[in-house]
Design a protein around this motif. Sequence first.
Motif, mmCIF file in Angstrom:
data_model
loop_
_atom_site.group_PDB
_atom_site.id
_atom_site.type_symbol
_atom_site.label_atom_id
_atom_site.label_comp_id
_atom_site.label_asym_id
_atom_site.label_seq_id
_atom_site.Cartn_x
_atom_site.Cartn_y
_atom_site.Cartn_z
ATOM 1 N N LYS A 43 0.800 -1.232 0.000
ATOM 2 C CA LYS A 43 0.000 0.000 0.000
ATOM 3 C C LYS A 43 0.833 1.282 0.000
ATOM 4 C CE LYS A 43 -4.137 -1.840 0.354
ATOM 5 N NZ LYS A 43 -5.152 -1.614 -0.652
ATOM 6 N N GLY A 44 2.168 1.175 0.083
ATOM 7 C CA GLY A 44 3.027 2.358 0.078
ATOM 8 C C GLY A 44 3.288 2.925 1.448
ATOM 9 N N ASP A 45 3.103 2.095 2.463
ATOM 10 C CA ASP A 45 3.241 2.576 3.835
ATOM 11 C C ASP A 45 4.359 1.871 4.597
ATOM 12 O OD1 ASP A 45 2.080 0.102 3.936
ATOM 13 O OD2 ASP A 45 0.442 0.673 5.246
ATOM 14 N N GLY A 46 5.461 1.623 3.901
ATOM 15 C CA GLY A 46 6.594 0.960 4.540
ATOM 16 C C GLY A 46 7.279 1.867 5.542
ATOM 17 N N SER A 47 8.199 1.317 6.280
ATOM 18 C CA SER A 47 8.854 2.071 7.353
ATOM 19 C C SER A 47 9.693 3.239 6.840
ATOM 20 C CB SER A 47 9.722 1.133 8.196
ATOM 21 O OG SER A 47 10.685 0.495 7.379
ATOM 22 N N TYR A 48 10.091 3.248 5.583
ATOM 23 C CA TYR A 48 10.884 4.351 5.027
ATOM 24 C C TYR A 48 10.039 5.435 4.376
ATOM 25 C CZ TYR A 48 15.406 1.929 5.429
ATOM 26 O OH TYR A 48 16.539 1.315 5.877
ATOM 27 N N PHE A 49 8.737 5.227 4.212
ATOM 28 C CA PHE A 49 7.940 6.134 3.394
ATOM 29 C C PHE A 49 8.006 7.579 3.871
ATOM 30 C CE2 PHE A 49 4.464 6.097 6.380
ATOM 31 C CZ PHE A 49 3.639 7.153 6.030
ATOM 32 N N GLU A 50 8.147 7.815 5.156
ATOM 33 C CA GLU A 50 8.236 9.186 5.667
ATOM 34 C C GLU A 50 9.576 9.846 5.348
ATOM 35 O OE1 GLU A 50 7.349 9.046 9.819
ATOM 36 O OE2 GLU A 50 5.211 8.747 9.493
ATOM 37 N N LEU A 51 10.593 9.057 5.071
ATOM 38 C CA LEU A 51 11.920 9.592 4.780
ATOM 39 C C LEU A 51 12.108 9.961 3.317
ATOM 40 C CD1 LEU A 51 13.939 6.913 6.804
ATOM 41 C CD2 LEU A 51 13.203 9.173 7.588
ATOM 42 N N LEU A 52 11.209 9.550 2.465
ATOM 43 C CA LEU A 52 11.348 9.778 1.028
ATOM 44 C C LEU A 52 10.748 11.104 0.598
ATOM 45 C CD1 LEU A 52 10.443 6.163 -0.078
ATOM 46 C CD2 LEU A 52 12.717 7.165 0.125
ATOM 47 N N LYS A 53 11.297 11.667 -0.459
ATOM 48 C CA LYS A 53 10.833 12.956 -0.975
ATOM 49 C C LYS A 53 9.544 12.827 -1.776
ATOM 50 C CE LYS A 53 15.546 14.559 -1.332
ATOM 51 N NZ LYS A 53 16.678 14.695 -2.239
ATOM 52 N N THR A 54 9.363 11.712 -2.425
ATOM 53 C CA THR A 54 8.164 11.494 -3.224
ATOM 54 C C THR A 54 7.297 10.418 -2.582
ATOM 55 O OG1 THR A 54 9.293 9.857 -4.589
ATOM 56 C CG2 THR A 54 9.294 12.114 -5.396
ATOM 57 N N ARG A 55 6.027 10.487 -2.877
ATOM 58 C CA ARG A 55 5.076 9.527 -2.320
ATOM 59 C C ARG A 55 5.317 8.146 -2.931
ATOM 60 N NH1 ARG A 55 0.007 8.174 -4.067
ATOM 61 N NH2 ARG A 55 -1.282 7.232 -2.482
ATOM 62 N N VAL A 56 5.332 7.145 -2.098
ATOM 63 C CA VAL A 56 5.518 5.764 -2.565
ATOM 64 C C VAL A 56 4.181 5.266 -3.108
ATOM 65 C CG1 VAL A 56 6.157 3.423 -1.882
ATOM 66 C CG2 VAL A 56 7.295 5.375 -0.820
ATOM 67 N N PRO A 57 4.166 4.759 -4.336
ATOM 68 C CA PRO A 57 2.892 4.325 -4.909
ATOM 69 C C PRO A 57 2.338 3.058 -4.262
ATOM 70 C CG PRO A 57 4.681 3.892 -6.433
ATOM 71 C CD PRO A 57 5.274 4.627 -5.272
ATOM 72 N N ASP A 58 1.022 2.984 -4.270
ATOM 73 C CA ASP A 58 0.309 1.792 -3.833
ATOM 74 C C ASP A 58 0.393 0.799 -4.986
ATOM 75 O OD1 ASP A 58 -1.563 -0.182 -3.306
ATOM 76 O OD2 ASP A 58 -3.142 1.207 -2.684
ATOM 77 N N ILE A 59 1.182 -0.248 -4.837
ATOM 78 C CA ILE A 59 1.363 -1.185 -5.950
ATOM 79 C C ILE A 59 0.273 -2.250 -6.019
ATOM 80 C CG2 ILE A 59 3.835 -0.766 -6.164
ATOM 81 C CD1 ILE A 59 4.314 -3.390 -4.677
ATOM 82 N N THR A 60 -0.701 -2.180 -5.119
ATOM 83 C CA THR A 60 -1.818 -3.128 -5.194
ATOM 84 C C THR A 60 -2.851 -2.673 -6.222
ATOM 85 O OG1 THR A 60 -3.149 -2.079 -3.467
ATOM 86 C CG2 THR A 60 -1.541 -3.742 -2.764
ATOM 87 N N THR A 61 -2.684 -1.476 -6.757
ATOM 88 C CA THR A 61 -3.656 -0.931 -7.721
ATOM 89 C C THR A 61 -3.060 -0.755 -9.120
ATOM 90 O OG1 THR A 61 -3.122 1.342 -7.083
ATOM 91 C CG2 THR A 61 -4.940 0.268 -5.903
ATOM 92 N N ILE A 62 -1.944 -1.410 -9.390
ATOM 93 C CA ILE A 62 -1.319 -1.277 -10.713
ATOM 94 C C ILE A 62 -2.293 -1.707 -11.805
ATOM 95 C CG2 ILE A 62 0.514 -2.113 -12.225
ATOM 96 C CD1 ILE A 62 2.299 -2.339 -9.717
ATOM 97 N N SER A 63 -2.915 -2.850 -11.658
ATOM 98 C CA SER A 63 -3.870 -3.334 -12.670
ATOM 99 C C SER A 63 -5.061 -2.399 -12.777
ATOM 100 C CB SER A 63 -4.359 -4.743 -12.327
ATOM 101 O OG SER A 63 -3.323 -5.665 -12.438
ATOM 102 N N GLU A 64 -5.585 -1.987 -11.659
ATOM 103 C CA GLU A 64 -6.742 -1.090 -11.642
ATOM 104 C C GLU A 64 -6.446 0.202 -12.404
ATOM 105 O OE1 GLU A 64 -8.955 1.413 -8.173
ATOM 106 O OE2 GLU A 64 -8.416 -0.658 -7.712
ATOM 107 N N ARG A 65 -5.256 0.730 -12.228
ATOM 108 C CA ARG A 65 -4.870 1.986 -12.900
ATOM 109 C C ARG A 65 -4.562 1.780 -14.382
ATOM 110 N NH1 ARG A 65 -0.958 2.905 -8.172
ATOM 111 N NH2 ARG A 65 0.376 1.851 -9.651
ATOM 112 N N ASN A 66 -4.499 0.539 -14.827
ATOM 113 C CA ASN A 66 -4.184 0.225 -16.221
ATOM 114 C C ASN A 66 -5.300 -0.577 -16.873
ATOM 115 O OD1 ASN A 66 -1.244 1.095 -16.846
ATOM 116 N ND2 ASN A 66 -1.208 0.309 -14.760
ATOM 117 N N ASN A 67 -6.521 -0.146 -16.648
ATOM 118 C CA ASN A 67 -7.702 -0.779 -17.261
ATOM 119 C C ASN A 67 -7.772 -2.282 -17.011
ATOM 120 O OD1 ASN A 67 -8.611 1.675 -18.374
ATOM 121 N ND2 ASN A 67 -7.132 1.447 -20.041
ATOM 122 N N ARG A 68 -7.486 -2.682 -15.775
ATOM 123 C CA ARG A 68 -7.568 -4.067 -15.308
ATOM 124 C C ARG A 68 -6.548 -4.991 -15.987
ATOM 125 N NH1 ARG A 68 -12.389 -4.704 -12.355
ATOM 126 N NH2 ARG A 68 -12.393 -6.930 -12.672
#
Length: 142
Positions: A48-73
């Motif tokens: 979901k993009g909520d790993g322990s490093y996500f607060e240390l990064l400059k850019t938002r970590v993508p939710d990789i559980t929605t890759i298919s959803e974002r690409n027309n299934r």
Amino acid sequence: MKLKRMATALLAVLAVVFTSAAIAQPRIELGKREYMSKCAVCHGTTGKGDGSYFELLKTRVPDITTISERNNRVFPVDRVYQMIDGRDMPKAHGTREMPIWGRDYSIEEAKYYADSPYEPGVYVRVRILSLIDYIYSLQNVR
């Protein structure tokens, strides 16, 4: 004749024993192991993009559980492969915070296989494809 039957029976017993042992072995999930050791710190254990490093990064970590959803299934295997591998990313896309795993795997491969013949790149492809298979299993859309 009796010796031949005993040998055949012994082979049958051994086949059953070894087959049973192989079936009883737990399945090694290479992709999951790879994900947990390389990706979960940023993408989180559930993707979901909520790993322990996500607060240390400059850019938002993508939710990789929605890759298919974002690409027309459709799960874009080639794009995901390129993103993980990272070695062929166009410079026009700028820098990226995500590690270039293809390069890192190549370095590991060279160390691991330094004293034996091997097919260059197979090690890298197996690890990336295993990882992609696991990421596919995390998709919300089927």
